[in-house]
Write an enzyme that holds these catalytic residues in place. Structure first.
Site, PDB file in Angstrom:
ATOM      1  N   ASP A  63      47.955  48.940  49.180  1.00  0.00           N
ATOM      2  CA  ASP A  63      48.191  47.884  50.161  1.00  0.00           C
ATOM      3  C   ASP A  63      49.684  47.665  50.376  1.00  0.00           C
ATOM      4  O   ASP A  63      50.514  48.175  49.628  1.00  0.00           O
ATOM      5  CB  ASP A  63      47.515  46.569  49.723  1.00  0.00           C
ATOM      6  N   ASN A 124      41.052  36.037  41.809  1.00  0.00           N
ATOM      7  CA  ASN A 124      39.855  35.679  42.592  1.00  0.00           C
ATOM      8  C   ASN A 124      38.888  36.860  42.728  1.00  0.00           C
ATOM      9  O   ASN A 124      37.947  36.809  43.513  1.00  0.00           O
ATOM     10  CB  ASN A 124      40.261  35.163  43.980  1.00  0.00           C
ATOM     11  N   HIS A 126      39.727  39.932  43.745  1.00  0.00           N
ATOM     12  CA  HIS A 126      40.061  40.933  44.773  1.00  0.00           C
ATOM     13  C   HIS A 126      40.489  42.252  44.129  1.00  0.00           C
ATOM     14  O   HIS A 126      40.999  42.280  43.015  1.00  0.00           O
ATOM     15  CB  HIS A 126      41.104  40.406  45.774  1.00  0.00           C
ATOM     16  N   GLU A 131      39.936  40.444  49.863  1.00  0.00           N
ATOM     17  CA  GLU A 131      39.701  39.099  49.353  1.00  0.00           C
ATOM     18  C   GLU A 131      38.200  38.801  49.333  1.00  0.00           C
ATOM     19  O   GLU A 131      37.414  39.515  49.989  1.00  0.00           O
ATOM     20  CB  GLU A 131      40.433  38.089  50.248  1.00  0.00           C
TER      21      GLU A 131
HETATM   22  C1  F6R Z   1      48.362  45.313  44.385  1.00  0.00           C
HETATM   23  C2  F6R Z   1      46.916  45.093  44.397  1.00  0.00           C
HETATM   24  C3  F6R Z   1      46.354  43.827  43.870  1.00  0.00           C
HETATM   25  C4  F6R Z   1      46.742  43.603  42.412  1.00  0.00           C
HETATM   26  C5  F6R Z   1      46.138  42.309  41.879  1.00  0.00           C
HETATM   27  C6  F6R Z   1      46.592  42.022  40.464  1.00  0.00           C
HETATM   28  O1  F6R Z   1      48.688  46.564  44.954  1.00  0.00           O
HETATM   29  O2  F6R Z   1      46.210  45.928  44.865  1.00  0.00           O
HETATM   30  O3  F6R Z   1      44.949  43.855  43.993  1.00  0.00           O
HETATM   31  O4  F6R Z   1      46.301  44.690  41.641  1.00  0.00           O
HETATM   32  O5  F6R Z   1      46.508  41.243  42.709  1.00  0.00           O
HETATM   33  O6  F6R Z   1      47.964  41.795  40.461  1.00  0.00           O
HETATM   34  P1  F6R Z   1      48.767  41.598  39.117  1.00  0.00           P
HETATM   35  O7  F6R Z   1      48.773  42.902  38.402  1.00  0.00           O
HETATM   36  O8  F6R Z   1      50.156  41.206  39.566  1.00  0.00           O
HETATM   37  O9  F6R Z   1      48.070  40.527  38.362  1.00  0.00           O
END
Ligand code: F6R
Length: 223
Positions: A63, A124, A126, A131
């Site tokens: 992303d 959450n 995701h 989301e």
């Molecule tokens: C980022 C992504 C997100 C993160 C998730 C966890 O490229 O795809 O889904 O993996 O938000 O983020 P952290 O590791 O910062 O807790």
């Protein structure tokens, strides 16, 4: 689904680095999906330390915010700083989702699709920026970030107001076509959602629960 509980963050980073290293050695022309965020920072440090040959590897990031890719807080900048500029990977081999999404997805499918996908999980539930409520059939597209994600990711920005409100993300359908998926989670704040996603109902309300439908997923957690 089994959640492999590791002893600490270093163990998590080394364990997943072993998997990436084995993949790159076995198949130098591997196609990898890579995450950003806090969780993979140790993995990227570990991979850099190993001085692997990335010259044939092709990467696709999960992303990117809708922002200037040269902004210091963009995921392009994050990847250059934490991995790409510290290895011998060719910049032309590093892809981020872009619009229109069809040519981006087409690139992923040439030469046999994605070999290995590394994921983190949001508080959450995701994965990538899919989301809660995202369709299990979703493909790469522009999405609105949830308030929870904006709040969670504000730690990377100067203030919550600076967090972009939209991003472009691979879809859940896109991610599920990977041959092998590794989900990494770090911190007690992720434990409840991880358990719900891996062992609760498979529902679009918890995007990561779709992984229960994949036949080659490994989940690694440390607190
Ligand atoms: C980022 C992504 C997100 C993160 C998730 C966890 O490229 O795809 O889904 O993996 O938000 O983020 P952290 O590791 O910062 O807790």
């Amino acid at each position: 689904m089994e959640i492999n509980v590791l002893k600490d963050y270093s163990d998590l980073s080394v364990t997943v680095a072993d998997i990436v290293e084995a993949q790159l050695k076995e198949q130098p022309l591997s196609k990898l999906i890579l995450p950003t965020g806090s969780t993979p920072l140790g993995l990227y440090d570990e991979l850099v330390k190993r001085e692997l040959d990335w010259s044939h590897a092709i990467t696709f990031n999960l992303d990117e915010y809708l922002m200037n890719p040269d902004h210091p807080y963009s995921y392009h900048s994050y990847m250059r700083k934490n991995l790409f500029d510290r290895t011998n990977i060719y910049p032309d081999h590093c892809h981020f989702p872009f619009r229109p999404a069809i040519p981006f997805e087409d690139k992923m499918y040439t030469y046999n699709g994605i070999d290995l996908c590394i994921l983190g999980i949001g508080s959450n539930g995701h994965i990538a920026f899919n989301e809660p409520g995202s369709s299990f059939k979703s493909r790469t597209r522009v999405v609105d970030l949830s308030l929870q994600t904006i709040q969670d990711n504000s730690r990377f920005f100067d203030s919550v107001e600076d967090v972009p409100k939209q991003a472009i993300t691979m879809g859940l359908g896109t991610i599920m076509e990977s041959k092998k998926i590794i989900l990494m989670a770090n911190g007690t704040n992720k434990l409840t959602i991880l358990n719900v996603a891996m062992n609760g109902e498979i529902t679009e309300t918890v995007p990561a629960s779709i992984l229960q439908n994949h036949n080659n997923v490994e989940v690694y957690y440390c607190d």
